[in-house]
Design an enzyme around this catalytic site. Sequence first.
Site, mmCIF file in Angstrom:
data_model
loop_
_atom_site.group_PDB
_atom_site.id
_atom_site.type_symbol
_atom_site.label_atom_id
_atom_site.label_comp_id
_atom_site.label_asym_id
_atom_site.label_seq_id
_atom_site.Cartn_x
_atom_site.Cartn_y
_atom_site.Cartn_z
ATOM 1 N N THR A 39 0.812 -1.221 0.000
ATOM 2 C CA THR A 39 0.000 0.000 0.000
ATOM 3 C C THR A 39 0.848 1.275 0.000
ATOM 4 O O THR A 39 0.306 2.372 0.009
ATOM 5 C CB THR A 39 -0.938 0.014 1.223
ATOM 6 O OG1 THR A 39 -0.150 -0.070 2.424
ATOM 7 C CG2 THR A 39 -1.904 -1.157 1.179
ATOM 8 N N SER A 71 -2.863 -2.260 7.589
ATOM 9 C CA SER A 71 -3.283 -2.136 6.184
ATOM 10 C C SER A 71 -3.879 -3.418 5.629
ATOM 11 O O SER A 71 -4.435 -3.415 4.517
ATOM 12 C CB SER A 71 -2.089 -1.718 5.316
ATOM 13 O OG SER A 71 -1.598 -0.453 5.704
ATOM 14 N N SER A 96 8.478 12.955 -3.303
ATOM 15 C CA SER A 96 8.032 11.563 -3.266
ATOM 16 C C SER A 96 9.134 10.630 -2.798
ATOM 17 O O SER A 96 8.875 9.466 -2.470
ATOM 18 C CB SER A 96 7.508 11.119 -4.639
ATOM 19 O OG SER A 96 8.422 11.469 -5.655
ATOM 20 N N CYS A 117 17.820 5.560 -4.786
ATOM 21 C CA CYS A 117 17.275 6.069 -6.050
ATOM 22 C C CYS A 117 18.238 7.032 -6.753
ATOM 23 O O CYS A 117 18.426 6.951 -7.970
ATOM 24 C CB CYS A 117 15.922 6.732 -5.810
ATOM 25 S SG CYS A 117 15.886 7.889 -4.427
ATOM 26 N N HIS A 130 13.746 12.783 -9.562
ATOM 27 C CA HIS A 130 14.947 13.443 -9.061
ATOM 28 C C HIS A 130 15.774 13.956 -10.242
ATOM 29 O O HIS A 130 15.767 13.372 -11.330
ATOM 30 C CB HIS A 130 15.822 12.453 -8.278
ATOM 31 C CG HIS A 130 15.253 12.028 -6.968
ATOM 32 N ND1 HIS A 130 14.147 12.601 -6.396
ATOM 33 C CD2 HIS A 130 15.674 11.053 -6.094
ATOM 34 C CE1 HIS A 130 13.897 12.011 -5.231
ATOM 35 N NE2 HIS A 130 14.809 11.075 -5.036
ATOM 36 N N ARG A 134 16.455 18.617 -1.097
ATOM 37 C CA ARG A 134 15.033 18.362 -1.341
ATOM 38 C C ARG A 134 14.430 19.588 -2.011
ATOM 39 O O ARG A 134 14.626 20.722 -1.561
ATOM 40 C CB ARG A 134 14.308 18.083 -0.024
ATOM 41 C CG ARG A 134 12.863 17.622 -0.208
ATOM 42 C CD ARG A 134 12.776 16.206 -0.706
ATOM 43 N NE ARG A 134 13.262 15.251 0.281
ATOM 44 C CZ ARG A 134 13.480 13.962 0.009
ATOM 45 N NH1 ARG A 134 13.295 13.489 -1.211
ATOM 46 N NH2 ARG A 134 13.921 13.150 0.963
ATOM 47 N N LYS A 138 25.440 7.493 1.168
ATOM 48 C CA LYS A 138 24.918 6.357 0.392
ATOM 49 C C LYS A 138 25.403 6.452 -1.045
ATOM 50 O O LYS A 138 25.819 5.460 -1.648
ATOM 51 C CB LYS A 138 23.383 6.357 0.408
ATOM 52 C CG LYS A 138 22.731 5.929 1.697
ATOM 53 C CD LYS A 138 21.210 6.091 1.563
ATOM 54 C CE LYS A 138 20.500 5.881 2.885
ATOM 55 N NZ LYS A 138 19.045 6.187 2.783
#
Length: 345
Positions: free
Chosen positions: A12, A41, A163, A133, A247, A240, A219
């Site tokens: 979800t 959920s 996001s 990501c 991105h 951000r 990272k």
Amino acid sequence: MKKYNIAVVGATGAVGEELFRVLEQIDFPMDKLLPLASANSAGTQINFNGSKYIVKELTQTVFNEHDIDIAFFSAGGSISAKFAKYAVESGALVIDNTSHFRMDKDVPLVVPEVNPEDIALWEKTGIIANPNCSTIQMVQTLKPLDNLYGIKRVDVSTYQAVSGAGKAGMEELVTQMQDFFAFKLSESKKEAFMHQVALNVIPHIDTPQPNGFTKEEMKMVKETQKIMKKEIAVAATCVRVPVLRSHAESITVTFEDDVDVDLEKVTEALNNFENVEVMDDLENAIYPMPIISTDTDTTFVGRLRKDIYAPNMLHMFNCADQVRVGAATNAIRIAQKWVKLQEEK
């Protein structure tokens, strides 16, 4: 071809939902689908390929009970830490979208376009890790350039969509913008981010580290070196920005000292690399932007230019949908190549 039973942990959440979208759009050899989430959920209904599925509770035994072959984990590092072992013990391959296993020396960290050979190392732990990501879209553009010239150093600044903080991040940006137009932005909640994100940029993603960088920035350093199997010097500043999806990254690449960058060769190398597309026509305002990359499975790169002072330096700008390319699509591409390996045995 054999068909595989698939479980999605975190069904979800934003990445879980995107996994279903990507699976609908490709011809994956799937038999059964098992959406899993927390007890809170469980019972939620999802639609997939015209059918309705009830989300079941994630438990220690659920993978065995449903004979799962591939389990995608996208519910947070603590969930992967607790439950991935039960999926592995049941005989399933775990493809983990969290940061929990990424730097484990026995767990392959894979971007299929860059180091597909590492997928074969899955048997040691039963787990393949999906990188951060921002790392994914960066190494997709670095790999062809490293093949061309040999990279010594990378300096990158990211422009990361809200996001990246999940549904809560997107909802916070939308709410703050609504509050702005209602003249009550000062009253708007700041929960997903430590500062107001609407009409602002925040040069702080994840927790501060002793060296002055953030965890998100480190990272990118460590994951890039592990994926590319090379001690490339990487310095990142992660920011951000008030964008919903995709991105972007401004990247400066320093090649070996004797290199004289040829932009035609750079463009050709990037365009010929799998799932990368060059958009580079500044005169006609053609370059990568989040509105172009969103809802696609392509990493776009442009603003290619040779450094003014150093012939061995290149500047570029890339964009990719980090929910897809940076998470769901990368995980499914790993699964596709893993399936191919199984078929070849």
